[in-house]
Motif scaffolding. Structure first.
Motif, PDB file in Angstrom:
ATOM      1  N   UNK A 196       0.840  -1.208   0.000  1.00 24.63           N
ATOM      2  CA  UNK A 196       0.000   0.000   0.000  1.00 24.63           C
ATOM      3  C   UNK A 196       0.876   1.259   0.000  1.00 24.63           C
ATOM      4  N   UNK A 197       1.905   1.276   0.847  1.00 23.97           N
ATOM      5  CA  UNK A 197       2.762   2.455   0.948  1.00 23.97           C
ATOM      6  C   UNK A 197       3.528   2.690  -0.347  1.00 23.97           C
ATOM      7  N   UNK A 198       3.995   1.621  -0.985  1.00 23.49           N
ATOM      8  CA  UNK A 198       4.754   1.747  -2.229  1.00 23.49           C
ATOM      9  C   UNK A 198       3.903   2.289  -3.364  1.00 23.49           C
ATOM     10  N   UNK A 199       2.586   2.158  -3.229  1.00 25.12           N
ATOM     11  CA  UNK A 199       1.667   2.650  -4.258  1.00 25.12           C
ATOM     12  C   UNK A 199       1.337   4.123  -4.074  1.00 25.12           C
ATOM     13  N   UNK A 200       2.110   4.781  -3.195  1.00 29.12           N
ATOM     14  CA  UNK A 200       2.012   6.228  -2.988  1.00 29.12           C
ATOM     15  C   UNK A 200       0.711   6.639  -2.315  1.00 29.12           C
ATOM     16  N   UNK A 201       0.241   5.804  -1.389  1.00 28.09           N
ATOM     17  CA  UNK A 201      -1.004   6.114  -0.677  1.00 28.09           C
ATOM     18  C   UNK A 201      -0.798   7.270   0.294  1.00 28.09           C
ATOM     19  N   UNK A 202      -1.764   8.166   0.348  1.00 30.73           N
ATOM     20  CA  UNK A 202      -1.804   9.213   1.371  1.00 30.73           C
ATOM     21  C   UNK A 202      -2.610   8.751   2.582  1.00 30.73           C
ATOM     22  N   UNK A 203      -3.586   7.884   2.295  1.00 31.79           N
ATOM     23  CA  UNK A 203      -4.511   7.401   3.318  1.00 31.79           C
ATOM     24  C   UNK A 203      -4.464   5.878   3.329  1.00 31.79           C
ATOM     25  N   UNK A 204      -4.217   5.295   4.504  1.00 37.16           N
ATOM     26  CA  UNK A 204      -4.182   3.840   4.637  1.00 37.16           C
ATOM     27  C   UNK A 204      -5.389   3.402   5.456  1.00 37.16           C
ATOM     28  N   UNK A 205      -6.210   2.544   4.857  1.00 37.29           N
ATOM     29  CA  UNK A 205      -7.433   2.038   5.472  1.00 37.29           C
ATOM     30  C   UNK A 205      -7.192   0.589   5.866  1.00 37.29           C
ATOM     31  N   UNK A 206      -7.369   0.264   7.147  1.00 34.03           N
ATOM     32  CA  UNK A 206      -6.987  -1.053   7.660  1.00 34.03           C
ATOM     33  C   UNK A 206      -8.188  -1.717   8.330  1.00 34.03           C
ATOM     34  N   UNK A 207      -8.605  -2.862   7.784  1.00 41.86           N
ATOM     35  CA  UNK A 207      -9.798  -3.556   8.276  1.00 41.86           C
ATOM     36  C   UNK A 207      -9.385  -4.746   9.131  1.00 41.86           C
ATOM     37  N   UNK A 208      -9.299  -4.516  10.444  1.00 41.18           N
ATOM     38  CA  UNK A 208      -8.866  -5.539  11.398  1.00 41.18           C
ATOM     39  C   UNK A 208      -7.628  -6.291  10.904  1.00 41.18           C
ATOM     40  N   UNK A 209      -6.563  -5.563  10.553  1.00 39.23           N
ATOM     41  CA  UNK A 209      -5.424  -6.203   9.895  1.00 39.23           C
ATOM     42  C   UNK A 209      -4.670  -7.198  10.773  1.00 39.23           C
ATOM     43  N   UNK A 241       4.289  10.107   8.250  1.00 36.44           N
ATOM     44  CA  UNK A 241       3.231  11.124   8.385  1.00 36.44           C
ATOM     45  C   UNK A 241       1.964  10.756   7.618  1.00 36.44           C
ATOM     46  N   UNK A 242       1.723   9.466   7.456  1.00 36.50           N
ATOM     47  CA  UNK A 242       0.509   8.994   6.790  1.00 36.50           C
ATOM     48  C   UNK A 242      -0.732   9.305   7.611  1.00 36.50           C
ATOM     49  N   UNK A 243      -1.879   9.207   6.949  1.00 35.48           N
ATOM     50  CA  UNK A 243      -3.166   9.225   7.641  1.00 35.48           C
ATOM     51  C   UNK A 243      -3.670   7.784   7.673  1.00 35.48           C
ATOM     52  N   UNK A 244      -4.064   7.306   8.853  1.00 33.04           N
ATOM     53  CA  UNK A 244      -4.490   5.911   9.013  1.00 33.04           C
ATOM     54  C   UNK A 244      -5.888   5.865   9.618  1.00 33.04           C
ATOM     55  N   UNK A 245      -6.765   5.069   8.996  1.00 36.52           N
ATOM     56  CA  UNK A 245      -8.070   4.734   9.592  1.00 36.52           C
ATOM     57  C   UNK A 245      -8.070   3.226   9.793  1.00 36.52           C
ATOM     58  N   UNK A 246      -8.275   2.798  11.037  1.00 40.38           N
ATOM     59  CA  UNK A 246      -8.021   1.421  11.464  1.00 40.38           C
ATOM     60  C   UNK A 246      -9.268   0.876  12.158  1.00 40.38           C
ATOM     61  N   UNK A 247      -9.846  -0.178  11.601  1.00 46.33           N
ATOM     62  CA  UNK A 247     -11.023  -0.822  12.205  1.00 46.33           C
ATOM     63  C   UNK A 247     -10.569  -1.950  13.120  1.00 46.33           C
ATOM     64  N   UNK A 248     -11.110  -1.988  14.335  1.00 46.63           N
ATOM     65  CA  UNK A 248     -10.776  -3.063  15.268  1.00 46.63           C
ATOM     66  C   UNK A 248     -11.964  -3.321  16.200  1.00 46.63           C
ATOM     67  N   UNK A 249     -12.042  -4.562  16.717  1.00 52.91           N
ATOM     68  CA  UNK A 249     -12.995  -4.876  17.781  1.00 52.91           C
ATOM     69  C   UNK A 249     -12.387  -4.612  19.159  1.00 52.91           C
ATOM     70  N   UNK A 250     -11.056  -4.507  19.213  1.00 58.16           N
ATOM     71  CA  UNK A 250     -10.344  -4.500  20.496  1.00 58.16           C
ATOM     72  C   UNK A 250     -10.153  -3.074  21.005  1.00 58.16           C
ATOM     73  N   UNK A 251     -10.772  -2.759  22.141  1.00 57.99           N
ATOM     74  CA  UNK A 251     -10.640  -1.420  22.726  1.00 57.99           C
ATOM     75  C   UNK A 251      -9.184  -1.110  23.045  1.00 57.99           C
ATOM     76  N   UNK A 252      -8.473  -2.085  23.629  1.00 56.16           N
ATOM     77  CA  UNK A 252      -7.077  -1.851  24.018  1.00 56.16           C
ATOM     78  C   UNK A 252      -6.216  -1.513  22.800  1.00 56.16           C
ATOM     79  N   UNK A 253      -6.426  -2.237  21.701  1.00 56.67           N
ATOM     80  CA  UNK A 253      -5.664  -1.967  20.477  1.00 56.67           C
ATOM     81  C   UNK A 253      -5.947  -0.549  19.981  1.00 56.67           C
ATOM     82  N   UNK A 254      -7.220  -0.148  19.993  1.00 50.73           N
ATOM     83  CA  UNK A 254      -7.592   1.192  19.532  1.00 50.73           C
ATOM     84  C   UNK A 254      -6.919   2.271  20.377  1.00 50.73           C
ATOM     85  N   UNK A 255      -6.925   2.110  21.695  1.00 50.50           N
ATOM     86  CA  UNK A 255      -6.329   3.120  22.581  1.00 50.50           C
ATOM     87  C   UNK A 255      -4.816   3.156  22.413  1.00 50.50           C
TER      88      UNK A 255
END
Length: 258
Positions: free
Chosen positions: A152-165, A189-203
């Motif tokens: 994803x990073x090599x493809x010159x992404x500005x925004x990385x979207x992660x679905x419970x990776x 300095x990327x922008x990351x949106x990260x989906x998770x079920x785990x509260x601890x991981x999110x914090x």
């Protein structure tokens, strides 16, 4: 430093799906603004629309109503500037690590020397230089996920979207990759949106934790985290945030069951 101008703007987005004779409402009037350089985690119960919202940001789905914008322009389909990382890696099994990472740059028509330079940079960034010429089936789950992130990073992404990776990984590998992801985020300095079920991981990961209600998904609360990094999951401050976010999640479960 986080830029104040929004890279992503979700405005009154609703999404319905037709499932046989049934209409399913995945999202209802969702609003979210994300600034460049932020690390935002989406949490909520299964079926609350987290992944649907992520797919709308990626351009894989279109809203039934409302608007999804990137830099003020409608998101009309997938684009290299928005990269998606899935739980199941989604690597090409017939390509080596190097070839998987270089696939996007090569497809964009970069010169061979530029592709090689880009691949070398991101192979090193994710610590896989020694494994650059092996195939996905020869890698551990954690290594495969590193390749997926590097691609994803090599493809010159500005925004990385992660679905419970990291959802399918063992606890030790998951913790190591959380640390590595934070290091990559801070360096690039990327922008990351990260989906998770785990509260601890999110914090542990995020600047902001966005809590979604059970389906149809709405944004229940948007919580800025003022915790110093690196974060200690055993600290009183960390656990106070965990209790507060846990109470918000569990209050919805109670209301839904009532």
């Amino acid at each position: 430093m986080v830029d104040a101008s929004p890279i992503i703007e979700i405005s009154r987005v609703s999404k319905t799906f037709q499932l046989q004779q049934q209409t399913i409402q995945a999202l209802s009037d969702a609003n979210l603004s994300i600034a460049k350089g932020e690390f935002v985690c989406l949490i909520g119960a299964s079926g609350c629309g987290k992944s649907t919202l992520l797919r709308i940001m990626a351009g894989f789905e279109q809203p039934s109503s409302g608007q999804a914008l990137m830099w003020g322009k409608p998101i009309t389909g997938p684009d290299p500037s928005r990269g998606m990382v899935f739980q199941d890696y989604a690597l090409f099994p017939w390509l080596t690590v190097r070839e998987n990472i270089g696939f996007g740059p090569a497809a964009r028509g970069l010169a061979r020397s530029q592709v090689r330079e880009t691949v070398d940079k991101f192979v090193e960034l994710v610590g896989l230089t020694k494994f650059a010429d092996v195939y996905p089936h020869q890698l551990s789950g954690g290594m495969k996920q590193r390749v997926a992130i590097a691609r994803v990073l090599a493809n010159d992404a500005e925004l990385v979207l992660m679905d419970e990776p990291f959802g399918a990984l063992d606890a030790m590998t998951r913790e190591r990759l959380q640390d590595e992801l934070l290091e990559i985020w801070q360096r690039t300095k990327l922008t990351v949106v990260f989906v998770t079920h785990a509260i601890e991981e999110a914090i542990f990961l995020a600047n902001r934790v966005v809590v979604m209600t059970p389906g149809p998904g709405r944004i229940e609360s948007d919580n800025a985290l003022d915790l110093a990094r690196p974060r200690d999951v055993a600290s009183p401050e960390f656990n106070a945030v965990r209790r507060a976010l846990g109470a918000k999640l569990h209050s919805h479960h109670g209301r839904k069951a009532a």
